[in-house]
Design an enzyme around this catalytic site. Sequence first.
Site, PDB file in Angstrom:
ATOM      1  CB  SER A  14      -0.977  -0.002   1.176  1.00  0.00           C
ATOM      2  OG  SER A  14      -0.300   0.166   2.397  1.00  0.00           O
ATOM      3  CG  LEU A  94      18.322  -4.291   3.234  1.00  0.00           C
ATOM      4  CD1 LEU A  94      18.011  -2.834   2.933  1.00  0.00           C
ATOM      5  CD2 LEU A  94      18.315  -5.130   1.959  1.00  0.00           C
ATOM      6  CG  HIS A 110       9.587   1.609  11.935  1.00  0.00           C
ATOM      7  ND1 HIS A 110       9.771   0.249  11.796  1.00  0.00           N
ATOM      8  CD2 HIS A 110       9.269   1.823  13.235  1.00  0.00           C
ATOM      9  CE1 HIS A 110       9.593  -0.329  12.979  1.00  0.00           C
ATOM     10  NE2 HIS A 110       9.287   0.599  13.862  1.00  0.00           N
ATOM     11  CG  ASP A 146      13.533  -0.249  12.225  1.00  0.00           C
ATOM     12  OD1 ASP A 146      13.450  -0.102  11.006  1.00  0.00           O
ATOM     13  OD2 ASP A 146      12.965  -1.180  12.832  1.00  0.00           O
TER      14      ASP A 146
HETATM   15  C1  GAR Z   1       3.867  -0.737   6.707  1.00  0.00           C
HETATM   16  O1  GAR Z   1       3.090  -0.482   7.855  1.00  0.00           O
HETATM   17  C2  GAR Z   1       5.329  -0.416   6.964  1.00  0.00           C
HETATM   18  O2  GAR Z   1       5.514   0.705   7.779  1.00  0.00           O
HETATM   19  C3  GAR Z   1       5.769  -1.659   7.669  1.00  0.00           C
HETATM   20  O3  GAR Z   1       5.158  -2.697   6.948  1.00  0.00           O
HETATM   21  C4  GAR Z   1       3.930  -2.243   6.421  1.00  0.00           C
HETATM   22  C5  GAR Z   1       3.893  -2.528   4.934  1.00  0.00           C
HETATM   23  O4  GAR Z   1       2.634  -2.228   4.408  1.00  0.00           O
HETATM   24  N1  GAR Z   1       7.193  -1.789   7.693  1.00  0.00           N
HETATM   25  C6  GAR Z   1       7.859  -2.269   8.739  1.00  0.00           C
HETATM   26  O5  GAR Z   1       7.316  -2.694   9.738  1.00  0.00           O
HETATM   27  C7  GAR Z   1       9.366  -2.264   8.595  1.00  0.00           C
HETATM   28  N2  GAR Z   1       9.973  -2.606   9.833  1.00  0.00           N
HETATM   29  P1  GAR Z   1       2.435  -2.085   2.838  1.00  0.00           P
HETATM   30  O6  GAR Z   1       3.072  -3.310   2.211  1.00  0.00           O
HETATM   31  O7  GAR Z   1       0.947  -2.073   2.667  1.00  0.00           O
HETATM   32  O8  GAR Z   1       3.095  -0.817   2.414  1.00  0.00           O
END
Ligand code: GAR
Length: 224
Positions: A14, A94, A110, A146
């Site tokens: 998203s 990574l 994040h 992070d």
């Molecule tokens: C998002 O909430 C992003 O912030 C999180 O994964 C989700 C991906 O959603 N990322 C992390 O937690 C990284 N540590 P999306 O695939 O719908 O963009």
Amino acid sequence: MSLPLAVLVSGGGSNLQAIIDAVEAGRIDAEIRLVLSNRADANGIERARKHGIPTAVVEHAAFASREDFDREMIRIIRAHGAEVIVLAGFMRLLTPMFIREFAPNIVNIHPALLPSFPGVHGQRDAAAYGVKIAGCTAHFVDEIMDNGPVIIQAAVPVMAGEDGAALGERILAYEHRIYPQAIKWLAEGRLRVNDRHVHLEPSDAPLAAQPQGALVSPPLEEGF
Ligand code: GAR
């Protein structure tokens, strides 16, 4: 020249969609050269295809080491001419080798107010901890997870009785605003990092009104 991006996803995509929409609408001067996933079933790959964006799947399980996996990603990213890495729900750690290859041009979104709640369940951890204010962070990536310099954050209040999933949904709506905004600033060359402080060069871009029920800093520009 438009900023040549590679967007790395592992799941729903998203945030990728928010970036695609902002690029297509001309709100970000960038070109998504590649969407790469470590999972063939990532919905983000499907989203990219619908928009005619080149895609690649590099399944991490097929590699003997993280370095081998990252080397293959670097090869494919370079072959597509991407220079900036946009992590958008990419759930693999990574290696320093990968980060050194592209630094400082790697950004991440994040779902927590870093440095609180790093890791893969930021929203859930914040809800479980009982904080009253949660949020999201767009930041540069360094060799510690992070940890890199913060570009923009959105703070949202936690509602009484809200669980991690509900909180995560509300946070996600702000991710979709602050992440394209951060990438726009990057594409304009307006971000300077000094001793982990990110300075945003001023411009005459009009600002949006502060969103109701959230605090975004630096403030969003119109259109975000
Ligand atoms: C998002 O909430 C992003 O912030 C999180 O994964 C989700 C991906 O959603 N990322 C992390 O937690 C990284 N540590 P999306 O695939 O719908 O963009």
